[in-house]
Motif scaffolding. Structure first.
Motif, PDB file in Angstrom:
ATOM      1  N   VAL A 147      -1.099  -4.989  -6.090  1.00 40.06           N
ATOM      2  CA  VAL A 147       0.259  -4.350  -5.406  1.00 40.06           C
ATOM      3  C   VAL A 147       0.693  -4.728  -3.817  1.00 40.06           C
ATOM      4  N   HIS A 148       1.360  -5.345  -3.643  1.00 38.68           N
ATOM      5  CA  HIS A 148       1.655  -5.825  -2.346  1.00 38.68           C
ATOM      6  C   HIS A 148       2.281  -4.636  -1.230  1.00 38.68           C
ATOM      7  N   SER A 149       1.966  -4.876  -0.216  1.00 43.61           N
ATOM      8  CA  SER A 149       2.302  -3.834   1.128  1.00 43.61           C
ATOM      9  C   SER A 149       2.789  -4.817   2.151  1.00 43.61           C
ATOM     10  N   ILE A 150       4.056  -5.258   2.211  1.00 45.90           N
ATOM     11  CA  ILE A 150       4.284  -6.173   3.238  1.00 45.90           C
ATOM     12  C   ILE A 150       4.884  -5.186   4.584  1.00 45.90           C
ATOM     13  N   VAL A 151       4.224  -5.771   5.591  1.00 43.72           N
ATOM     14  CA  VAL A 151       4.642  -4.984   6.709  1.00 43.72           C
ATOM     15  C   VAL A 151       5.378  -6.134   7.689  1.00 43.72           C
ATOM     16  N   PHE A 152       6.527  -5.784   8.007  1.00 40.14           N
ATOM     17  CA  PHE A 152       7.299  -6.506   8.964  1.00 40.14           C
ATOM     18  C   PHE A 152       6.560  -6.996  10.114  1.00 40.14           C
ATOM     19  N   ALA A 153       6.679  -8.403  10.417  1.00 39.15           N
ATOM     20  CA  ALA A 153       5.683  -9.013  11.571  1.00 39.15           C
ATOM     21  C   ALA A 153       6.187  -8.462  12.803  1.00 39.15           C
ATOM     22  N   GLY A 154       7.134  -7.602  12.782  1.00 38.56           N
ATOM     23  CA  GLY A 154       7.657  -7.284  14.314  1.00 38.56           C
ATOM     24  C   GLY A 154       7.070  -5.846  14.515  1.00 38.56           C
ATOM     25  N   PHE A 155       6.427  -5.324  13.570  1.00 41.02           N
ATOM     26  CA  PHE A 155       5.709  -3.842  13.788  1.00 41.02           C
ATOM     27  C   PHE A 155       4.511  -4.231  14.637  1.00 41.02           C
ATOM     28  N   SER A 156       4.142  -3.147  15.466  1.00 36.16           N
ATOM     29  CA  SER A 156       2.950  -3.190  16.211  1.00 36.16           C
ATOM     30  C   SER A 156       1.634  -2.934  15.448  1.00 36.16           C
ATOM     31  N   ALA A 157       0.576  -3.065  16.395  1.00 35.75           N
ATOM     32  CA  ALA A 157      -0.523  -2.941  15.700  1.00 35.75           C
ATOM     33  C   ALA A 157      -0.888  -1.529  14.971  1.00 35.75           C
ATOM     34  N   GLU A 158      -0.536  -0.590  15.776  1.00 42.06           N
ATOM     35  CA  GLU A 158      -0.461   0.977  15.391  1.00 42.06           C
ATOM     36  C   GLU A 158       0.068   1.179  14.115  1.00 42.06           C
ATOM     37  N   SER A 159       1.330   0.708  13.956  1.00 39.66           N
ATOM     38  CA  SER A 159       2.093   0.711  12.770  1.00 39.66           C
ATOM     39  C   SER A 159       1.687  -0.036  11.451  1.00 39.66           C
ATOM     40  N   LEU A 160       0.906  -0.989  11.915  1.00 41.12           N
ATOM     41  CA  LEU A 160       0.332  -1.874  10.697  1.00 41.12           C
ATOM     42  C   LEU A 160      -0.903  -1.045  10.271  1.00 41.12           C
ATOM     43  N   GLU A 263      -1.819 -11.524 -15.172  1.00 39.51           N
ATOM     44  CA  GLU A 263      -2.285 -10.352 -15.680  1.00 39.51           C
ATOM     45  C   GLU A 263      -1.180  -9.559 -16.436  1.00 39.51           C
ATOM     46  N   TRP A 264      -1.079  -9.225 -17.587  1.00 42.76           N
ATOM     47  CA  TRP A 264      -0.158  -8.544 -18.308  1.00 42.76           C
ATOM     48  C   TRP A 264      -0.089  -7.146 -17.698  1.00 42.76           C
ATOM     49  N   CYS A 265       1.246  -6.672 -17.273  1.00 41.75           N
ATOM     50  CA  CYS A 265       1.146  -5.236 -16.684  1.00 41.75           C
ATOM     51  C   CYS A 265       2.336  -4.480 -17.417  1.00 41.75           C
ATOM     52  N   ASP A 266       1.939  -3.228 -17.582  1.00 46.25           N
ATOM     53  CA  ASP A 266       2.933  -2.081 -18.002  1.00 46.25           C
ATOM     54  C   ASP A 266       4.231  -2.136 -17.078  1.00 46.25           C
ATOM     55  N   SER A 267       5.332  -2.005 -17.945  1.00 47.12           N
ATOM     56  CA  SER A 267       6.576  -2.043 -17.193  1.00 47.12           C
ATOM     57  C   SER A 267       6.441  -0.904 -15.880  1.00 47.12           C
ATOM     58  N   GLU A 268       5.815  -0.174 -16.259  1.00 47.92           N
ATOM     59  CA  GLU A 268       5.807   1.258 -15.067  1.00 47.92           C
ATOM     60  C   GLU A 268       4.633   1.123 -14.129  1.00 47.92           C
ATOM     61  N   ASP A 269       3.820   0.101 -14.353  1.00 47.46           N
ATOM     62  CA  ASP A 269       2.685  -0.419 -13.435  1.00 47.46           C
ATOM     63  C   ASP A 269       3.433  -0.617 -11.787  1.00 47.46           C
ATOM     64  N   PRO A 270       2.578  -0.076 -11.054  1.00 46.51           N
ATOM     65  CA  PRO A 270       3.205  -0.353  -9.461  1.00 46.51           C
ATOM     66  C   PRO A 270       3.488  -1.931  -9.284  1.00 46.51           C
ATOM     67  N   LEU A 271       4.511  -2.089  -8.569  1.00 48.40           N
ATOM     68  CA  LEU A 271       4.690  -3.456  -8.227  1.00 48.40           C
ATOM     69  C   LEU A 271       4.232  -3.916  -6.598  1.00 48.40           C
ATOM     70  N   PHE A 272       5.137  -3.081  -5.815  1.00 50.07           N
ATOM     71  CA  PHE A 272       4.698  -3.109  -4.620  1.00 50.07           C
ATOM     72  C   PHE A 272       5.225  -1.654  -3.887  1.00 50.07           C
ATOM     73  N   ILE A 273       4.519  -1.547  -2.719  1.00 49.42           N
ATOM     74  CA  ILE A 273       4.836  -0.416  -1.733  1.00 49.42           C
ATOM     75  C   ILE A 273       5.578  -1.111  -0.590  1.00 49.42           C
ATOM     76  N   LEU A 274       6.595  -0.491   0.012  1.00 54.93           N
ATOM     77  CA  LEU A 274       7.332  -0.787   0.946  1.00 54.93           C
ATOM     78  C   LEU A 274       7.545   0.408   1.992  1.00 54.93           C
ATOM     79  N   GLY A 285       5.566   5.305   1.722  1.00 58.65           N
ATOM     80  CA  GLY A 285       5.611   4.277   1.208  1.00 58.65           C
ATOM     81  C   GLY A 285       6.142   4.452  -0.065  1.00 58.65           C
ATOM     82  N   VAL A 286       7.174   3.540  -0.168  1.00 59.96           N
ATOM     83  CA  VAL A 286       8.188   3.660  -1.360  1.00 59.96           C
ATOM     84  C   VAL A 286       7.616   2.724  -2.322  1.00 59.96           C
ATOM     85  N   LEU A 287       7.497   3.455  -3.609  1.00 55.80           N
ATOM     86  CA  LEU A 287       6.672   2.680  -4.473  1.00 55.80           C
ATOM     87  C   LEU A 287       7.642   2.203  -5.745  1.00 55.80           C
TER      88      LEU A 287
END
Ligand code: WT7
Length: 661
Positions: A147-160, A263-274, A285-287
């Motif tokens: 599950v990827h969680s991408i953090v915008f590269a403009g965010f600070s160390a604290e936010s990351l 890897e075959w995943c269920d349709s309802e398996d988590p894809l990403f968090i943003l 963390g929107v899933l």
């Protein structure tokens, strides 16, 4: 759509009828390893009837990476088609990546992730600039079910750090650094600071993979056949290295197979968090899950941009935001589209850059934000007209309401009245467009996102939660889910229910105000919660306030939005200092820096005002409504009879900040 016909029968389940037909037909265009067993879309939107849930095609299994890449290469014979034209920050830095090459790189990197112990369901944080390897990293996760969680590269160390800890990630992927215009960002330095903070808080991350983007050596072949010329030496680049944790992207790839079974995943398996700002100050963390999001991102892309196979599409957003997830990576690749992936800024090296790129790649579909339009508008039409822009066919906008003046400029100057404008309203939470015109089919009204997308059923509610009919204004809500809507707040389902479903049982509450006109067009009037929209990015007043009060000189802070010609809204901060501290320019600079460091550059305060007293009700609640008026120098305050001490107001008007800090 057929849903509309049944509108009269209130609360009936529309899914039993048309939804499986509409979305079910679309699902047939994708590869499913196994079929779903139960209902196509099952849900509960009513908190009074039990837990909120949304399930689409549960039981079916698939892999999005397989659908985006393998299927396009093998089944649709698009292997040699360009997936991305990468255009670097520096003109002349460019790369071309085909679908076949992208698939090969993704498989290789997926094998690297596996060799680092990443398994299905594990969370991986990605903190990278706009390079093709960012897409490779995200799809490699998807290929192995991580599950990827991408953090915008403009965010600070604290936010990351906060995001890494909240999602309990096992690995971080980052890069050495990058340029934004002529400004060097030492990304690895910030990432290291974040990892140190994680360690201090008892969450030691074991592994960090770093891509050499600026410090690449000649023998390290990047993506594609050509290698971008090293245009610029970067003497100021600092790349701290911790041998216990750090791993080099290129070194890890050595000798790794470029075949990797998905890897075959269920349709309802988590894809990403943003993560998106939340009104309490703590980001949510929107899933999103696999199947529904795939169908929705792909279909909205196809229909809203009227995608045609010979299009060259360009979305100027950063992949670190939902726009980049859905409309740079998932939607375009699912359709086998060719996109421009741009690392730089609209104003570097000059304000013609966007139009230069449009002509260079013959961009036909272009998607940007009102803030970028307003910024470029300031320089007039000449920088636009230096380029032909004949390839353009559809122009899109997203992120905030577009003011009619900017709309007209976009339509007349950029599109020369040839190109329909699609004003797309949506949210991180909605996964894809929910209110939007269909180009050339929906008559446009400048500033209106027009009508709902297929299967989306909006309503406008008054304060008591009653649905308003006809022309009206109130809370924008949705009455039923669509496949791409978020499923939960990661790790906090209760917060999901409280934020979106508790205020008006039976409805998903967007947090936006909305007006419906006599022709049924929807007009977003802006946020009606404590959120601000700065350059198309949501910020909560609470998160900026808490960054301010963490400074020892600040006793209390209240932040409001003040209209801004380019950014839409700017941050106007009132601070009450602790006893004995005097206000000074250096303190102001420190506070500004503090907020940047806590949250990131996008949250930098524009105005800070010393406020010895704040307008409060007798029960102690800060009256932000009044502060908003003060920030705007508007003396039409309305009813202030509930104020405990009205003398503070005059004092605040006297000391207003007129110039941005
Ligand atoms: C909020 C969502 C969706 C990707 C970018 C922002 C505002 C977004 C529009 C539009 C009026 C808009 C809303 C919304 N917004 N698009 N076309 N017209 N307002 O994603 O950070 O989740 O922000 O952006 O206020 O709720 P986000």
């Amino acid at each position: 759509p057929c849903c509309q016909r049944k509108k009269k029968k209130k609360n009936m389940c529309l899914f039993s009828s048309c939804v499986p037909e509409f979305w079910g037909d679309i699902a047939k265009d994708f590869f499913w390893k196994t079929k779903h067993a139960g209902q196509f879309l099952d849900y509960n939107f009513d908190v009074t009837k039990g837990e909120i849930f949304i399930k689409c095609m549960e039981g079916a299994s698939t892999n999005i990476c397989y659908n985006l890449l393998d299927r396009n290469v093998n089944e649709h014979k698009l292997g040699d088609k360009v997936a991305f034209y990468w255009e670097g920050n520096e003109p002349g830095d460019e790369l071309t990546v085909t679908y076949r090459e992208l698939l090969r790189r993704v498989c290789q990197f997926a094998n690297v992730l596996k060799s680092q112990g990443v398994k299905k369901g594990d969370r991986v944080s990605i903190y990278m600039p706009m390079v093709v390897e960012l897409v490779v990293a995200m799809l490699a996760c998807v290929r192995i079910g991580a599950v990827h969680s991408i953090v915008f590269a403009g965010f600070s160390a604290e936010s990351l750090c906060e995001r890494i800890m909240d999602s309990q990630c096992s690995l971080l992927i980052t890069a050495d650094g990058f340029y934004r215009g002529d400004k060097l960002i030492n990304l690895k330095l910030i990432a290291d600071e974040a990892l140190q903070k994680c360690r201090d808080k008892g969450f030691p991350l074991q592994r960090c993979i770093m891509l050499k983007h600026l410090s690449k050596e000649a023998e390290e072949t990047p993506l594609g056949s050509q290698s971008p010329p090293a245009k610029r030496a970067c003497p100021d680049l600092q790349v701290p290295w911790n041998p216990e944790v750090d791993l080099c992207w290129f070194t890890l790839l050595c000798g790794v197979s470029d075949e990797c079974e998905p890897e075959w995943c269920d349709s309802e398996d988590p894809l990403f968090i943003l993560y998106t700002s939340g009104s309490t100050g703590k980001p949510k963390g929107v899933l999103h899950t696999v199947g529904g999001y795939m169908l929705y991102a792909a279909t909205t892309f196809k229909l809203v941009f009227d995608y045609q196979p010979d299009d060259v599409y360009w979305c100027t957003a950063d992949i670190g935001w939902i726009t980049g997830h859905s409309y740079i990576t998932y939607g375009p690749l699912a359709n086998g589209a060719t996109s421009v992936l741009f690392e730089g800024l609209p104003t570097y090296p000059d304000v013609s850059r966007m139009w230069e790129i449009v002509d260079k790649y013959h961009v036909s579909k272009f998607y940007t934000a009102p803030t970028a339009i307003r910024l470029l508008m300031k320089y007039g039409s000449e920088p636009v007209q230096k380029y032909k822009r004949q390839s353009l066919k559809v122009l899109g906008t997203v992120g905030e309401p577009i003011n009619p003046e900017a709309w007209q400029w976009y339509y007349t100057v950029v599109g020369e009245k040839r190109c329909p404008i699609v004003d797309t309203f949506w949210q991180t939470e909605t996964g894809g467009h929910v209110l939007t015109p269909l180009p050339a089919a929906t008559p446009m009204k400048p500033g209106s996102a027009t009508f709902p997308f297929f299967g989306v059923v909006p309503a406008i509610l008054n304060e008591s939660g009653e649905e308003l009919e006809g022309p009206s204004e109130g809370y924008l809500v949705f009455k039923q889910p669509w496949p791409g809507v978020m499923r939960t707040v990661y790790g906090n389902h209760q917060r999901f229910e409280t934020t979106y479903f508790r205020k008006f049982p039976g409805y998903y509450v967007t947090g936006d105000g909305c007006r419906r006109d006599e022709d049924g067009y929807y007009w977003i009037t802006g946020r009606i919660d404590d959120m601000l929209n700065v350059s198309g990015h949501l910020l909560s007043t609470a998160e900026v306030e808490s960054a301010l009060v963490e400074h020892e000189a600040v006793a209390e802070a209240a932040v409001v939005g003040r209209p801004h010609a380019v950014k839409g809204e700017s941050l106007y901060c009132f601070v009450t200092l602790t006893d004995g501290v005097t206000y000074s320019c250096s303190l102001e600079a420190e506070l500004k820096k503090q907020v940047r460091e806590k949250i990131g550059a996008i949250a930098t305060p524009d105005y800070i005002q010393n406020a010895p007293g704040l307008p409060k009700t007798r029960s102690g609640k800060i009256m932000r409504r009044v502060l908003r008026k003060i920030a705007r120098n508007d003396r039409d305050l309305g009813d202030v009879s509930t104020l405990a001490d009205s003398s503070v107001i005059e004092q605040l008007f006297q000391n207003r900040c007129c110039t941005a800090v």
